[in-house]
Write a protein that holds these residues in place. Structure first.
Motif, short mmCIF file in Angstrom:
data_model
loop_
_atom_site.label_atom_id
_atom_site.label_comp_id
_atom_site.label_asym_id
_atom_site.label_seq_id
_atom_site.Cartn_x
_atom_site.Cartn_y
_atom_site.Cartn_z
N TYR A 196 0.84 -1.21 0.00
CA TYR A 196 0.00 0.00 0.00
C TYR A 196 0.87 1.25 0.00
N VAL A 197 0.24 2.38 -0.37
CA VAL A 197 0.79 3.70 -0.07
C VAL A 197 0.32 4.02 1.34
N ASN A 198 1.24 4.13 2.27
CA ASN A 198 0.90 4.27 3.68
C ASN A 198 0.94 5.72 4.12
N GLN A 199 -0.13 6.18 4.80
CA GLN A 199 -0.18 7.57 5.23
C GLN A 199 -0.97 7.72 6.52
N LEU A 200 -0.66 8.79 7.23
CA LEU A 200 -1.41 9.22 8.40
C LEU A 200 -2.05 10.55 8.03
#
Length: 600
Positions: free
Chosen positions: A515-519
């Motif tokens: 995945y493209v991981n983000q907060l």
């Protein structure tokens, strides 16, 4: 739900499902009525092995084993096309009154496989599927100019029992945009046809990034969902029915095959096994004919996309040694000339392939209604095919979004000129995201505020970071996230820095390379009215030390209202390669959605 008081940390997560930043590439399809697709038939290993001398035709009745001539050439082709070409090669042998096979047909999964198959001192042939195949041929492979010899329409291969339900137009008329859009949006279902056991409508295909057939098929499906060429990218923030149908096409693709030869179900699969894998298989008319020719347990119907206009062009090229006197050169020249002759075109049509202009084959295979695909093939320029692949890659990207929401008392206030509270705008944002989010994206939500008048920090770990469609306490995970947004209590101060530190640590621990991981941080204020000892400097130091190039997690910050500390939010986002934006009015929500979801 778990929660953290003071400086204690816990584990939790969030996934705001989101698909595709590069979707803007779809605008390149504007002006193209439909896209063409490339053919496939039967099944194969796709490993480049299995040369065939003689023919194994679609009826299975012309099994002829003959020796290969010493000066024979090899024709390399996609695994789904080798049986048809072997039949044509044998017709050529008969026409030449030769006792040995002048052409041996061998599988090649794609252009990238050719360098490992070709002999530098022997002339060979290759059947390319579209300009995309030709463009992808490694530069080390010597080749002649391509000659268009045949075509085969892209179809949805479906069990006959499904196609016969009446919703698909088959076998008397093409599939309409309205009918297709209804299936994409879930307004038409198998349960409505009396078959709830067939579950939700789903699609299996090869990867459009490597298969011209799949790329053309994907372009045809999104064009059909839109009711015509796409002049712009679909609106993810406020989608129309057409926008949403285009987006849902990608969501419905639940299974990718390794190559075109592996798309269709096995010959002995039962109906329940076929439908459990997919409702429809993106392949070619020729592939369905080959599948049905060997008396499978479940015959398939070929439901054309775009009435036959979405069709794979098939071109032959000379590859390998180019000298006129190279071994196999004479046979290669002779077979190329045959394929473009009247006799060769007739042989191709007799083997179940269409003429370059779309003229129907002369055989009559089960499950294929040639009248349902009456349109001429529509040429797809290479740039458009490449843009379609780019759009697929963008839409197929999976984002893992941990959402950290400010639940302090000021979130009950309204933005300037608005009648909706800030927290309700956030709830609306989450609802919009899930309307267009992939079921296979990841999401989760935490909240932060203070628990009492003393300003004790409270980080509520409302949900874990999980796949949207996964089961969570008897419900779908995305529904649990939406419910948590609805149930959160808004009160207290804003322990922003502590909350970001804890949420970033959790998101980093839950990193998934798929995945493209983000907060995503949503806040309307500065770090205040809290006893948390965290400072901005300490948080930035932590982020710079914690971030990991092997596990990239970016922070996206959205500040609500004039009171949002955009300096701090920008610094937090920048520390991880993310972005920050301020939302001062409800009208700016769409831009916020695009930033949060598509600023890759």
């Amino acid at each position: 739900m778990s929660q953290t008081y003071g400086r204690h940390r816990g584990s939790s997560s969030d996934r705001v499902g989101n698909v595709a930043a590069a979707i803007i590439a779809l605008a390149a399809l504007g002006g193209v009525g439909v896209v063409a697709v490339q053919g496939r038939a039967g099944s194969g290993t796709g490993d480049g092995r299995g040369a065939t001398a003689g023919v194994q035709g679609p009826t299975g009745s012309r099994q002829v084993e003959v020796r290969t001539c010493d000066d024979a050439t090899t024709l390399y082709a996609s695994p789904d096309l080798t049986d048809a070409l072997a039949r044509v090669a044998d017709d050529y042998r008969v026409a030449q009154r030769s006792a040995c096979a002048r052409v041996a047909v061998q599988q090649a999964a794609g252009p990238a496989a050719l360098p490992g198959l070709l002999s530098s001192d022997r002339a060979a042939l290759w059947l390319a599927r579209s300009e995309g195949d030709v463009a992808a041929l490694p530069s080390s492979v010597r080749r002649t100019a391509p000659q268009l010899v045949a075509s085969t329409p892209v179809v949805l291969a479906m069990p006959s029992a499904m196609a016969d339900t009446g919703a698909w137009g088959w076998p008397t008329r093409p599939l309409t945009p309205d009918a297709w859009r209804s299936w994409m949006l879930g307004r038409s279902t198998w349960a409505q046809t009396g078959h709830p056991e067939w579950a939700s409508f789903s699609i299996r295909m090869a990867d459009p990034a490597t298969s011209p057939t799949a790329a053309i098929g994907f372009g045809a499906m999104i064009t059909l969902a839109n009711g015509g060429p796409l002049a712009k990218a679909p609106d993810y923030a406020g989608p129309s029915d057409k926008d949403l149908a285009v987006i849902k096409v990608e969501h419905r693709i639940t299974s990718l095959a390794g190559n075109d030869g592996d798309v269709l179900p096995d010959q002995d699969d039962t109906l329940s096994e076929v439908t459990s894998r997919a409702s429809a298989y993106v392949t070619t008319e020729r592939a369905v004919a080959a599948h049905n020719a060997v008396d499978p347990t479940v015959p398939l119907a070929a439901v054309p996309l775009a009435g036959g206009a979405a069709s794979v062009p098939l071109s032959v090229l000379g590859v390998g040694a180019t000298a006129d006197d190279a071994p196999g050169a004479a046979s290669a020249r002779g077979f190329r000339a045959y394929l473009t002759s009247a006799s060769g075109l007739a042989a191709l049509r007799a083997a179940g392939l269409r003429a370059p202009d779309g003229a129907a084959p002369t055989d009559h295979p089960a499950g294929v209604a040639y009248a349902a695909a009456p349109l001429r093939p529509a040429a797809v320029p290479l740039p458009v095919l490449q843009q379609t692949v780019q759009a697929w890659r963008g839409m197929h990207s999976r984002i893992s979004s941990m959402v950290l929401v400010d639940a302090s008392g000021s979130m009950n206030q309204h933005l300037a000129g608005g009648a909706t509270s800030r927290i309700d705008l956030v709830r609306g944002l989450v609802g919009n995201v899930y309307q267009t989010a992939s079921p296979r994206a990841r999401s989760g939500v935490w909240f932060f505020h203070t628990s009492n008048e003393l300003g004790t920090p409270l980080v509520e770990r409302a949900t874990d970071l999980a796949v949207n469609e996964s089961a969570d306490a008897g419900r779908q995970h995305s529904d649990v996230v939406v419910q948590a947004m609805s149930d959160v209590t808004i009160k207290g101060g804003t322990p922003l820095y502590q909350a970001v530190r804890e949420a970033y640590a959790y998101t980093l621990d839950e990193y998934d390379p798929g995945y493209v991981n983000q907060l995503v941080v949503l806040s309307d204020g500065a770090n205040r009215d809290t006893t948390s000892p965290d400072t901005l400097g300490q948080l930035l130091t932590y982020l710079n030390e914690a971030k990991d190039p092997q596990r990239p997690v970016r922070i996206i910050c959205l500040g609500y209202g004039a009171e949002a500390d955009m300096g701090a939010l920008q610094a937090i986002a920048s520390a991880t390669g993310g972005r920050a934006a301020q939302v001062n009015s409800p009208s700016e929500m769409k831009a916020a959605v695009n930033l949060a979801l598509f600023s890759l």
